[in-house]
Design an enzyme around this catalytic site. Structure first.
Site, short mmCIF file in Angstrom:
data_model
loop_
_atom_site.label_atom_id
_atom_site.label_comp_id
_atom_site.label_asym_id
_atom_site.label_seq_id
_atom_site.Cartn_x
_atom_site.Cartn_y
_atom_site.Cartn_z
N LYS A 1 3.51 21.17 21.67
CA LYS A 1 3.11 20.27 22.75
C LYS A 1 2.53 18.98 22.20
O LYS A 1 2.78 17.91 22.72
CB LYS A 1 2.09 20.99 23.64
CG LYS A 1 1.66 20.18 24.84
CD LYS A 1 2.79 20.04 25.85
CE LYS A 1 2.46 19.12 27.00
NZ LYS A 1 3.65 18.63 27.69
N ARG B 1 -7.11 24.47 34.59
CA ARG B 1 -6.67 23.22 35.22
C ARG B 1 -7.18 21.99 34.47
O ARG B 1 -6.73 20.88 34.72
CB ARG B 1 -7.18 23.14 36.67
CG ARG B 1 -6.59 24.19 37.57
CD ARG B 1 -7.48 24.43 38.78
NE ARG B 1 -7.51 23.30 39.69
CZ ARG B 1 -6.76 23.20 40.78
NH1 ARG B 1 -5.93 24.16 41.09
NH2 ARG B 1 -6.85 22.15 41.57
N GLU C 1 16.03 19.88 25.14
CA GLU C 1 14.87 20.54 24.53
C GLU C 1 14.60 21.93 25.07
O GLU C 1 14.06 22.77 24.37
CB GLU C 1 13.62 19.66 24.62
CG GLU C 1 13.02 19.49 26.01
CD GLU C 1 11.70 18.71 25.98
OE1 GLU C 1 11.47 17.94 26.92
OE2 GLU C 1 10.90 18.86 25.05
N CYS D 1 -9.45 18.68 39.32
CA CYS D 1 -10.65 19.26 39.93
C CYS D 1 -10.37 20.62 40.55
O CYS D 1 -9.27 20.88 41.01
CB CYS D 1 -11.16 18.34 41.03
SG CYS D 1 -11.62 16.73 40.42
N GLU E 1 15.75 10.27 29.57
CA GLU E 1 14.78 11.34 29.75
C GLU E 1 15.47 12.62 30.26
O GLU E 1 15.15 13.72 29.81
CB GLU E 1 13.69 10.87 30.72
CG GLU E 1 12.67 11.91 31.13
CD GLU E 1 11.93 12.58 29.97
OE1 GLU E 1 12.06 12.13 28.82
OE2 GLU E 1 11.27 13.59 30.24
N ASN F 1 -11.76 17.77 46.04
CA ASN F 1 -10.61 17.70 45.14
C ASN F 1 -9.65 16.71 45.75
O ASN F 1 -9.44 16.71 46.96
CB ASN F 1 -9.97 19.10 45.04
CG ASN F 1 -8.73 19.10 44.19
OD1 ASN F 1 -8.50 18.17 43.43
ND2 ASN F 1 -7.93 20.14 44.32
N GLY F 2 -9.07 15.82 44.94
CA GLY F 2 -8.11 14.85 45.46
C GLY F 2 -8.66 13.44 45.39
O GLY F 2 -9.56 13.16 44.61
N HIS G 1 32.97 2.00 23.66
CA HIS G 1 32.84 1.51 22.29
C HIS G 1 32.73 2.65 21.28
O HIS G 1 32.21 2.46 20.19
CB HIS G 1 31.65 0.56 22.20
CG HIS G 1 31.82 -0.61 23.13
ND1 HIS G 1 32.63 -1.69 22.84
CD2 HIS G 1 31.34 -0.82 24.38
CE1 HIS G 1 32.61 -2.53 23.85
NE2 HIS G 1 31.85 -2.02 24.81
N TRP H 1 -12.35 16.80 37.01
CA TRP H 1 -11.47 16.11 36.06
C TRP H 1 -11.57 14.64 36.48
O TRP H 1 -11.02 14.25 37.51
CB TRP H 1 -10.04 16.68 36.18
CG TRP H 1 -8.97 15.93 35.45
CD1 TRP H 1 -8.29 14.83 35.88
CD2 TRP H 1 -8.42 16.24 34.16
NE1 TRP H 1 -7.36 14.45 34.95
CE2 TRP H 1 -7.42 15.29 33.89
CE3 TRP H 1 -8.69 17.23 33.22
CZ2 TRP H 1 -6.66 15.30 32.71
CZ3 TRP H 1 -7.93 17.24 32.05
CH2 TRP H 1 -6.94 16.29 31.81
N LYS I 1 15.31 16.18 28.35
CA LYS I 1 14.78 17.37 29.05
C LYS I 1 15.75 18.53 28.91
O LYS I 1 15.37 19.63 28.60
CB LYS I 1 14.60 17.00 30.53
CG LYS I 1 13.45 17.57 31.23
CD LYS I 1 12.11 16.99 30.95
CE LYS I 1 11.74 16.85 29.55
NZ LYS I 1 10.65 16.06 29.18
O1 M6R Z 1 1.64 13.53 23.67
P1 M6R Z 1 2.69 12.47 23.60
O2 M6R Z 1 3.05 11.94 24.93
O3 M6R Z 1 2.34 11.37 22.65
O4 M6R Z 1 3.96 13.20 23.03
C1 M6R Z 1 5.12 12.49 22.71
C2 M6R Z 1 6.31 13.42 22.66
O5 M6R Z 1 6.12 14.39 21.65
C3 M6R Z 1 6.53 14.13 23.98
O6 M6R Z 1 6.69 13.19 24.99
C4 M6R Z 1 7.77 15.04 23.93
O7 M6R Z 1 8.91 14.28 23.73
C5 M6R Z 1 7.84 15.83 25.22
N1 M6R Z 1 7.00 16.98 25.16
C6 M6R Z 1 9.20 16.25 25.57
O8 M6R Z 1 9.26 16.83 26.81
#
Ligand code: M6R
Length: 608
Positions: free
Chosen positions: A603, A27, A488, A2, A481, A100-101, A504, A75, A485
């Site tokens: 994305k 936003r 990538e 929002c 994760e 907002n919130g 192993h 939103w 991160k």
């Molecule tokens: O839109 P989604 O959550 O389905 O996307 C899945 C992956 O492509 C996404 O989580 C990707 O691994 C991240 N952008 C990585 O940071």
């Protein structure tokens, strides 16, 4: 998310409000509306969809220009996107406001107001605070705001018009941001600098529980008791691009900092009398009770959120959980059928493999629950049950806040499932829920306390060719994760291993000076992880340890330690992920990479 705007001044108010709202479009929003004073009346107009719809409606209805007013892009969190649920909301004879919130206790307040005879027209928490403020108003706005804020819990910002005080805006905030802009005789309010930067760069930052009164030619600030406050005028030195990033250098950093708010918005509306309640998502205790097994299917970061979900659900609810990569699941003739719950997690809601996995699961007779951030996306539309995460738009390719809210939903679901199955009693369910509700403030603290040391840690990593992440249990799920991160956005090769699995095979990769990032936040596994760390250290690894601050760590164990406060242990991934995100972020920055748009990545992955 929002966005709030407001304007008092000589110019065409409706036009200024719409123009300011257009600067908050980045936003994300699903409806918009404005309210303006004219000849002692407050005129309200709202429209679902894009701002253009609102503009068309204003033109068709010959909406007045107005002399002062407030505007909002919504939103949806409480209630679907619709004209009725859009802001501004009318509280009664006097009050019209935008918000907002989240008002966390809105259901309790609504019950109370209904008992007093107030009727509600929308599904929103905003209408509740509008009605409450109107109920408390006896001619003194400050007193009414004070009384109202004493009753509401949550994090919010409000822009308020009182019908009997024409051409004046009152604004107050607790948690959610709000600025007050000034230019000569004109005054503005906004959720974010970009909204008003076209008009002025001078603004005041409204602080927690401060009230602003904006009239033409005068802006005053008080506390909730009406005591005047002197505030420092700030000047934004941003261009539009920087302004849209909220002053942060990159969207990723902005989004890391938005995590507390995202968790708040995702969790708080789904807690009722202290208990998690996903009923609005068509998930009831009744339908959870009969679930035999759970499949969590997703890609990338979303799949890692599913890993945390697996550990949480199995630990608490004792229901078997399989976590699958969507591109594997859809082609491997999965043993899914009636009585099974398939959870598809996706930020975009459009990931081709995840969407196809959903269709395969439905065809096999399973019930599908979508955990989705993007409203109205394909996965959202095709799921049998739907839990929206409320992270707002995530622009950086590297997912941060979407992951955080995905795991928050996994926790809520594990609590509710465990309760439905009789594995935990109401007291324990409430205790865990309260712990989850407390995480936003804690995450905010951790972002502050680990920023600098994560930057330092990144400096030690950036020349590495390859590194390892290790952890056990929840820490393993989390490290997966952390590793994704880093690789990538920094382009440094990294792998994540369950710490106990190193011997192993993988331990042969360790050479002198190779960085290993270890996560240890679980007391029952701490000693075992430390033994694994010692094994890599003995072979020359340089160890960065991220661990709970209650653990004793010998001097010889790690080269660098980042400590995070210890909370309920199963929620520790929400704390420990923060330094992992920051280490990845700073590694990318230090290597001069395009942090928000890493090479070769998109994305939303809509092809398989
Ligand atoms: O839109 P989604 O959550 O389905 O996307 C899945 C992956 O492509 C996404 O989580 C990707 O691994 C991240 N952008 C990585 O940071």
């Amino acid at each position: 998310m929002c966005g709030i705007v407001g304007y008092v001044g000589k110019n065409d108010c409706s036009e200024v409000l719409v123009s300011a709202l257009s600067r908050l479009e980045y936003r994300g929003y699903d409806s918009a509306g404005i309210a303006v004073f004219e000849n002692g009346n407050i005129n309200v107009i709202k429209a679902e969809g894009r701002l253009k719809n609102l503009e068309n409606k204003m033109e068709n209805e010959n909406f007045p220009k107005g002399s002062a007013g407030i505007g909002h892009t919504r939103w949806a969190t409480h209630g679907k996107p619709s004209d009725i649920n859009s802001h501004p909301h009318i509280g009664g004879e006097y009050v019209t406001l935008v918000h907002n919130g989240i008002i966390e206790n809105y259901r309790e307040l609504k019950e109370k107001l209904e008992a007093q005879g107030r009727e509600f027209y929308s599904e929103t928490d905003t209408e509740v605070v509008a009605k409450l403020l109107d109920f408390n108003y006896e001619g003194d706005p400050i007193k009414a705001i004070e009384k109202t804020l004493a009753e509401v819990t949550g994090s919010f910002a409000l822009g308020i018009l009182f019908k009997d005080i024409p051409n004046v805006i009152y604004a107050v905030r607790r948690g959610s941001p709000l600025i007050v802009g000034v230019k000569d005789e004109e005054g503005f309010i906004a959720s974010d600098v970009p909204a008003i930067i076209k008009y002025t760069k001078d603004y005041y930052l409204l602080e927690h529980d401060e009230i602003a009164k904006i009239a033409e030619g005068s802006i005053t600030f008080t506390d909730l008791k009406g005591n005047p406050i002197d505030k420092e005028l700030k000047t934004a030195d941003w261009d539009m691009d920087a302004a849209e990033k909220g002053g942060y250098e990159h969207y990723m950093l902005k989004e890391i900092n938005e995590q507390p708010d995202a968790v708040r918005k995702t969790v708080a509306p789904r807690v009722f009398h202290g208990m998690p309640s996903l009923e609005e998502c068509s998930i009831t205790l009744e339908n959870l009770k009969d679930i035999k097994q759970v499949f969590i299917v997703a890609c990338g970061t979303a799949m890692h959120a599913g890993m945390v979900g697996k550990y949480a659900i199995e630990k608490l609810a004792r229901v078997p959980v399989n976590v699958d990569i969507a591109s594997e699941f859809r082609y491997r003739s999965p043993l899914v059928g009636e009585g099974d719950l398939v959870i598809i997690i996706s930020q975009s809601g459009e990931t081709a493999d995840s969407l196809e996995a959903l269709r395969v699961s439905k065809a096999l007779g399973a019930k599908v629950m979508g955990v989705v951030n993007a409203k109205g996306s394909s996965i959202a539309r095709e799921s049998d049950m739907l839990v929206y995460t409320h992270a707002g738009p995530e622009i950086a390719v590297a997912s941060t806040k979407a992951y955080m809210v995905q795991i928050a939903v996994m926790y809520m679901l594990s609590f509710e499932l465990a309760f439905a199955k009789g594995r935990i009693d109401e007291g324990e369910c409430k205790r865990l829920t309260a712990e989850l509700m407390a995480m936003p403030e804690r995450i905010a603290e951790i972002i502050k306390s680990t920023d600098e040391i994560s930057h330092e840690a990144a400096k030690c990593l950036i020349d590495a060719e390859s590194l390892l992440y290790i952890g056990r249990g929840f820490d393993y799920a989390l490290s997966m994760e952390g590793s994704l991160k880093l690789k990538e956005i920094s382009y440094i090769h990294s792998e994540c291993y369950a710490a106990g699995e190193l011997k192993h095979g993988t331990i042969s990769l360790i050479t002198d000076g190779m960085p290993v990032i270890a996560v240890a936040t679980q007391s029952d596994l701490f000693d075992k992880t430390i033994s694994n760390i010692k094994e890599v250290k003995a072979r020359g690894a340089k160890v960065l340890l991220i661990c709970g601050d209650g653990f004793e760590v010998g001097e010889d164990v790690a080269d660098m330690v980042i400590r995070v406060p210890m909370y309920e242990e199963m929620l520790m991934p929400m704390a420990a992920i923060v330094p992992l995100q920051l280490v990845a972020y700073y590694s990318s920055v230090l290597r001069g990479n395009d942090v928000d748009k890493p090479r070769n990545l998109a994305k939303s992955v809509t092809v398989e």
